[in-house]
Design an enzyme around this catalytic site. Structure first.
Site, short mmCIF file in Angstrom:
data_model
loop_
_atom_site.label_atom_id
_atom_site.label_comp_id
_atom_site.label_asym_id
_atom_site.label_seq_id
_atom_site.Cartn_x
_atom_site.Cartn_y
_atom_site.Cartn_z
N ASN A 264 26.37 63.50 -21.51
CA ASN A 264 26.92 62.32 -22.18
C ASN A 264 28.26 62.63 -22.82
OD1 ASN A 264 24.65 60.85 -21.52
ND2 ASN A 264 23.76 60.90 -23.56
N ARG B 166 25.20 50.49 -8.30
CA ARG B 166 24.90 51.92 -8.20
C ARG B 166 23.66 52.07 -7.32
NH1 ARG B 166 28.07 54.52 -11.89
NH2 ARG B 166 28.53 53.44 -13.86
N ARG C 298 31.84 53.34 -11.77
CA ARG C 298 32.36 54.63 -12.22
C ARG C 298 31.45 55.79 -11.85
NH1 ARG C 298 33.14 53.97 -17.94
NH2 ARG C 298 35.10 52.93 -17.45
N HIS D 2 29.16 43.44 -11.54
CA HIS D 2 28.09 44.19 -12.18
C HIS D 2 26.76 43.45 -12.09
CE1 HIS D 2 26.17 46.15 -15.86
NE2 HIS D 2 26.54 47.19 -15.14
N TYR E 70 14.68 54.52 -16.27
CA TYR E 70 15.32 53.49 -17.07
C TYR E 70 14.35 52.33 -17.27
CZ TYR E 70 20.05 55.39 -16.02
OH TYR E 70 21.17 56.17 -15.89
N ARG F 43 21.00 50.14 -27.91
CA ARG F 43 20.74 51.55 -27.61
C ARG F 43 21.89 52.46 -28.04
NH1 ARG F 43 21.26 52.66 -21.70
NH2 ARG F 43 23.34 53.36 -22.26
N HIS G 11 17.55 50.35 -21.02
CA HIS G 11 18.65 49.79 -20.23
C HIS G 11 18.59 48.27 -20.10
CE1 HIS G 11 21.10 49.38 -16.40
NE2 HIS G 11 21.86 50.19 -17.11
#
Length: 690
Positions: A53, A380, A410, A440, A473, A569, A597
């Site tokens: 992270n 993703r 990303r 997204h 997640y 979060r 998530h």
């Protein structure tokens, strides 16, 4: 209660800095590693997650702040100058890094050693281990190394982002009579960063040595005839934000491939280096990397500590990991998913419900002769052969398949380009979205002929089409045949793949057009309910919150008496508990076994409750610069279930929840005498998978 007329809600003092708040999140993750009630190897995993992270934080957030310092950038709600932000980031990140390595050296590594899992430093090698490691170095490592002596003919090399390097201090002369002073040894990515010793050498099944230790121990072999005065590991973190002017390129995929080739060598933002490195060597590195001293982080341990995560997979010790669980499967193997969805909406709560149910719907669509078209967004994908194969099979079976692949996701750009190429080769129509807006949204649309009519089946989610992340997640999936939702999703795909206008949707809210305004309107509606004496409450769950207009609206709602609970979060720029502004706002963060998530929004609406799932956080980028979807949970039983599982049980968590305080720090919530210990994730595991 205040009417707010005497308080300027744009006052920067009412907001927390996004970057500092993001660093606070990593302190909470590190606290999981420090929690002795958790299985030992899971604690190791949390430490490595903290390291990873932090890498991304420097690659993206710190790089962005440095860019703003030099070239300017948009003002943030907290109003903090980039120079001030960088100073505070350095101080806070320094505290985090020191705490990480103190925990590793004093607590975690000794605990692993006690459990028979040894990560051996150089001073702990016995003679037999040292001989084996010397041979391993000579046979497996030295042949692929290319040490570079620094002199006028050999300038300072390009250091790859996050690669392991050793700077070597030398004395003496080489075969050509050249005086040696300093050299750089780069560890190629092909070399394993952690080496497992054979049991007949170590005496135990789980003994490991870090590559950095082997390099520094035997680096003298690379400089025969010279004396090694010191060898110090270091690691450089670079700006990893890709910049492509989409309006100026004819082929986005080709432009991204060009950018990706140079990503590893963009501007440096951080230098991690062994804490015993001499100052004159450090100054040389800083000068060549064009970094200030404030970007240096001395390390007491391996600079690539995150690589120790490999131990988690290499050690088969179930008692040192979380107990395994089996996710629920909603669809029987021989059941028609379309019959079930047509009868009623299906709600999936990942990871407690298996993501295989989503794949099963797509697989059935691929072979169903009545299915005419499939449209899907991919953000993703990860290594998702089942999903990809279903899309390819559908195309081979003559279905009209359109897939929007977001190439700019990303750190997944290369994988997504490969997916796009493979789909195109099979005849799938691949589109890359809208110039200037990342797509997204998580949407799947299946068009099926049923008698004389066409019916649309839809999947909408808060997470990605990635079974790997779906196992770790928490996310929400909705499978529905609701005609109005299906029509809305059809219009969105028409808009994304063609040149369509911003349609008026019946059920969905969409960024960048109606989602931001829709959230503000619903907050304002709660304000009106509160002023009229009706029930008024907002509960919202997301990954991050920083959008100025939304935060101001929440402040106004608090001033009006609306009760607001936010489950955020990560980074949160809203400052709760400010008298006269946010007295009625509570913010908590839950950190547990699974990464939280889901995005879920609840509005009391005077007793006529509304609850939504969404792909968007309440961030400026999501609400104004991305394509996002927000979808209602229409069936009352499912709406009640969503509130209970995604919101209510998290508001009751008193073991893994942290409360945001007005000063930006977090306090871990603990059980009281009146409340039994309650973990949202553990209770859901027991209830849904027990």
């Amino acid at each position: 209660m205040s009417d707010g007329t005497d308080i300027d809600l744009r006052d920067p003092a009412l907001y927390l800095n996004r970057e500092l708040s993001q660093l606070e999140f990593n302190f909470r993750v590190l606290a999981q590693s420090e929690d002795e009630s958790l299985p030992l190897l899971e604690r190791l995993r949390y430490l490595c997650i903290t390291c990873t992270n932090l890498d991304e934080f420097f690659e993206i957030r710190v790089a962005t702040i440095r860019h703003a310092l030099e070239f300017g950038g948009p003002a943030m709600p907290d109003g903090m100058a980039p120079s001030t932000a960088l100073k505070l980031i350095h101080e806070k990140a320094g505290r985090l890094i020191r705490r990480m390595y103190e925990h590793w050296n004093r607590t975690l590594r000794p605990a692993l050693n006690e459990a028979g899992i040894r990560i051996l430093p150089r001073d702990a090698w016995n003679a037999k281990q040292r001989r084996w490691l010397r041979k391993y170095f000579d046979d497996e490592i030295m042949p692929v190394l290319s040490p570079l002596g620094l002199d006028p003919v050999h300038p300072f090399p390009r250091i790859l982002n996050k690669s392991l390097n050793v700077v070597v201090v030398l004395s003496g002369k080489d075969a050509f009579g050249r005086a040696g002073h300093m050299a750089i040894v780069r560890a190629p990515r092909s070399l394993p960063r952690i080496i497992q010793l054979p049991e007949n050498v170590s005496g135990g099944p789980h003994d490991f040595v870090l590559l950095s230790q082997v390099l520094t121990a035997f680096v003298d072999s690379l400089f025969p005839g010279m004396q090694v005065k010191g060898a110090y590991q270091f690691r450089v973190t670079r700006n990893s934000e890709l910049i492509v002017d989409e309006e100026e390129v004819e082929n986005l995929a080709a432009a991204l491939k060009t950018e990706l080739a140079g990503r590893g060598f963009r501007r440096a933002v951080r230098l991690e280096i062994a804490e015993n490195c001499p100052k004159h060597i450090l100054k040389t590195l800083l000068a060549n990397l064009d970094l200030p001293e404030s970007a240096v982080y001395p390390i007491n341990g391996p600079v690539n500590l995150n690589r120790v995560i490999q131990v988690y997979d290499l050690v088969d010790r179930p008692e040192l990991k979380f107990p395994p669980f089996v996710p629920r499967v909603q669809f029987d193997e021989d059941e028609s998913a379309f019959d079930r969805i047509r009868e009623r909406d299906v709600l999936l709560h990942h990871p407690y419900d298996s993501f295989s149910d989503v794949i099963a719907v797509l697989k059935q669509a691929a072979v169903d002769p009545d299915v005419l078209a499939i449209k899907q967004t991919l953000y993703r994908t990860g290594k998702e052969p089942a999903l990809l194969e279903a899309l390819l099979q559908a195309a081979r079976n003559g279905k009209d398949v359109t897939v929007l692949v977001e190439l700019r996701a990303r750190f997944d750009e290369e994988a997504n380009i490969r997916v796009a190429d493979r789909l195109q080769e099979a005849g799938v129509q691949v589109v890359y979205g809208v110039v200037g807006y990342k797509t997204h949204a998580k949407m799947l649309l299946i068009v099926r002929r049923e008698g004389r009519m066409l019916r649309r089946y839809v999947h909408l989610g808060t997470g990605n089409y990635n079974s790997g992340t779906a196992r770790v997640y928490t996310d929400l999936s909705l499978l529905t045949a609701d005609p109005e939702i299906g029509h809305d999703v059809h219009l969105l795909f028409q808009q994304l793949s063609g040149l369509a206008p911003a349609f008026k949707l019946k059920r969905l809210l969409q960024a960048p057009f109606t989602l931001h305004g829709g959230i503000l309107a619903r907050i304002d509606r709660e304000i009106e309910h509160a002023r009229a004496g009706r029930e008024a409450r907002i509960v919202a769950r997301m990954n991050a919150l920083n959008e100025a207009a939304v935060m101001q609206a929440l402040y106004r709602a608090s001033q009006a008496g609306v009760q607001i609970d936010l489950i955020v979060r990560g980074a949160c720029s809203l400052r709760p508990g400010v008298p006269g502004v946010s007295d009625n706002i509570r913010v908590r963060s839950v950190i547990g076994r699974f990464l939280e998530h889901s995005r879920v929004y609840f509005f009391e609406n005077g007793g006529k409750r509304e609850i939504y799932g969404a792909s968007a956080d309440w961030m400026e980028r999501n609400l104004l610069r991305r394509v996002e979807t927000c979808f209602p949970i229409l069936e009352p039983k499912l709406a009640a279930r969503v509130y209970d599982e995604f919101l209510g049980t998290y508001l009751d968590d008193n073991t893994q929840a942290w409360e945001l305080l007005p000063d930006g720090s977090y306090r871990r919530i603990a059980p009281t005498e009146d409340a039994m210990p309650h973990s949202a994730q553990r209770s859901l595991l027991a209830r849904l998978c027990g």
